[in-house]
Write an enzyme that holds these catalytic residues in place. Structure first.
Site, mmCIF file in Angstrom:
data_model
loop_
_atom_site.group_PDB
_atom_site.id
_atom_site.type_symbol
_atom_site.label_atom_id
_atom_site.label_comp_id
_atom_site.label_asym_id
_atom_site.label_seq_id
_atom_site.Cartn_x
_atom_site.Cartn_y
_atom_site.Cartn_z
ATOM 1 N N GLU A 127 0.824 -1.229 0.000
ATOM 2 C CA GLU A 127 0.000 0.000 0.000
ATOM 3 C C GLU A 127 0.853 1.271 0.000
ATOM 4 O O GLU A 127 0.667 2.151 0.856
ATOM 5 C CB GLU A 127 -0.962 -0.010 1.200
ATOM 6 C CG GLU A 127 -1.969 -1.139 1.113
ATOM 7 C CD GLU A 127 -3.129 -1.054 2.103
ATOM 8 O OE1 GLU A 127 -3.071 -0.258 3.057
ATOM 9 O OE2 GLU A 127 -4.105 -1.800 1.898
ATOM 10 N N GLU A 162 -5.423 -8.461 -0.483
ATOM 11 C CA GLU A 162 -6.146 -8.146 0.759
ATOM 12 C C GLU A 162 -7.597 -7.908 0.382
ATOM 13 O O GLU A 162 -7.895 -6.962 -0.353
ATOM 14 C CB GLU A 162 -5.593 -6.889 1.451
ATOM 15 C CG GLU A 162 -4.292 -7.103 2.181
ATOM 16 C CD GLU A 162 -3.873 -5.883 3.003
ATOM 17 O OE1 GLU A 162 -4.751 -5.166 3.544
ATOM 18 O OE2 GLU A 162 -2.655 -5.645 3.103
#
Ligand code: AHR
Length: 497
Positions: A172, A291
């Site tokens: 991320e 995710e």
């Protein structure tokens, strides 16, 4: 209300890459400490792994587990987690403001993965660190011997290389909350150069570049395009992260959230293909939804967490409707089996997870465990193109939401075809007729159903079996046609041979 499906063995969409049933364990909350690892627990093995957790994970047949983060990895010095345990540092962990004892590190996790029969999807730190730490870690893990880091691994008691094949280039990196967050151009260059060096150590690696942390990010799509423009030839996968909740308590809208996942996948695939076109490349970038899950809790503040060791965090309690959304998401991943080759339900244990434990106490399975279990066990083989008709509804954020969410997977080896189906209707059963034309006379092996009168019903330590599947579904087959009444708000697995 009625729905139909045509399931034909010639309508092949793609082989299921088993890695779509992956999961994720981060050094966060009680995932590692108290989850998989608790020396002194009555079920602990000689290394400190909880045998009850090992058994629950093994039963899921998880093909790959992402590790060690997550946000955690962006501040992680992997060297702190190897070597004699008694000499390991206690570190201030800045992603979650806790103390990391480093009692579990790369080698222990490799042992754990072996015990549960999973591969490891390793992530490298591209937040506070970069090319050097990443290539050294690859050398430590995968190089046979005769170099500083490979010999260090051997000195630490691991003669054979771990041979980790799949690696994430950071986590991320677009998120302002990330330690060492970057612009797309900064990250794209770094991902490219890190990928080159890692592959020069081990040419067999498969590398995943960070996509956006979510489709809601301001930089979404532009981020994907820029990162791939700068790294296309050196990466194999682009990651997608997405989480859903029903915090507005609007169940019809919540159950439609997998349509958002579907659109997210289509958008990222289109963006990757735009760069493919621009570069006149023959190579296709595959997608890693590394995710995804239902995630409801807000998390603790810095002050609440401050420097504790493995405090409970994000211990969401999942109910029946959450299990339906997880089921719809799994079906959505399978519908994109031609492009989505890896996916990780985030996470596996104690942190937004299908498996829960109590420190010093028992283990129990959440509602979401079951759709994950069923797809992982029965959803191996070839996804067949879903030709579906279903009545639809509109919700707050979605139009034309089909009541029936379904897919079929053909396992040629076992001559079995399995239909996974969710009825999104909250008050009516859904009649399903499946035309199995090319399969001839099939019979129903089993019709598994997960349902509960109360959508907010959940499994807890006190009542761990409130929501569990039964195999009393109504599916019947005759002359190449299967009919079933799918109960309102239910998850269904219909196995035919
Ligand atoms: O899975 C929990 C967290 O969610 C991960 O650490 C991070 O990558 C994401 O924001």
């Amino acid at each position: 209300i009625q729905s139909t499906m045509i399931v034909d063995k010639d309508f092949k969409l793609a082989e299921v890459d088993p890695r779509v049933y992956g999961s994720f364990i981060e050094h966060l909350g009680r995932a590692v400490y108290g989850g998989i690892y608790e020396p002194g627990h009555k079920t602990a093995d000689e290394q400190g792994f909880r045998s009850d957790a090992l058994a629950a994970i093994r039963a899921l047949n998880v093909p790959i587990i992402r590790y060690p983060g997550g946000n955690f990895v962006s501040g992680y010095n992997w060297e702190d987690g190897v070597g004699p345990q008694e000499k390991r540092k206690r570190s201030l962990e800045l992603a979650w403001w806790t103390t990391e004892t480093n009692q579990v590190g790369t080698n222990e996790f490799a042992d754990f993965a072996k015990l549960v029969g999973s591969e490891v999807m390793m992530a490298v730190n591209l937040g506070t660190r970069g090319i050097d730490a990443a290539r050294n870690l690859v050398e430590y893990c995968n190089h046979p011997s005769g170099s500083y880091y490979s010999d260090l691994r051997i000195a630490h008691g691991y003669k054979e290389p771990h041979a980790f094949k799949t690696w994430c280039l950071g986590n991320e990196m677009d998120g302002p909350w990330q330690i060492g967050a970057k612009t797309a151009a900064e990250y794209g260059r770094l991902a490219n150069e890190t990928a080159k060096a890692m592959r020069w150590v081990d040419p067999t690696l498969e590398l995943v570049a960070c996509g956006s942390s979510g489709s809601g990010m301001d930089t979404f799509a532009e981020w994907e395009a820029t990162v791939l423009d700068l790294s296309y030839d050196n990466v194999d996968f682009l990651s997608l992260h997405t989480y859903y909740n029903n915090n507005e308590d609007d169940t019809p809208n919540f159950l439609a959230r997998s349509l958002d996942m579907d659109q997210f996948i289509r958008s990222v695939a289109a963006t990757a293909d735009y760069i493919k076109a621009k570069k006149k490349s023959k190579k296709t970038i595959y997608l890693s939804l590394d995710e995804w899950n239902v995630w409801k809790s807000q998390g603790s503040s810095r002050a609440e967490q401050l420097w504790q060791v493995a405090p409970p965090e994000f211990e969401d309690v999942y109910n029946m409707e959450d299990a339906l959304v997880v089921g719809c998401c799994l079906i959505t991943l399978l519908k994109h089996a031609d492009r989505v080759k890896m996916a990780c339900i985030a996470q596996l244990i104690n942190v937004i997870a299908p498996i829960m434990t109590e420190n010093g106490g028992p283990l129990w399975l959440q509602t979401t465990y079951y759709p994950y279990l069923h797809t992982s066990i029965y959803g191996r083989g070839t996804v067949l193109h879903p030709l579906i008709t279903s009545p639809k509804y509109d919700s707050k954020d979605f139009a034309d939401v089909p009541y029936l969410e379904a897919i079929s997977v053909y396992n040629e080896e076992l001559s079995e075809v399995t239909v996974f189906a969710v009825n999104r209707h909250l008050s009516e059963g859904l009649e399903l007729t499946v035309d199995l034309r090319s399969f001839g006379a099939v019979h129903v092996l089993e019709h598994i159903v997960l349902e509960h009168e109360e959508l907010k019903a959940c499994n807890t330590k006190q009542s761990p079996e409130t929501v569990v599947p039964h195999n009393g579904g109504s599916a019947q087959a005759e002359g190449g046609r299967m009919t079933a009444l799918l109960a309102k708000a239910s998850w269904n697995v219909i196995r035919l041979r």
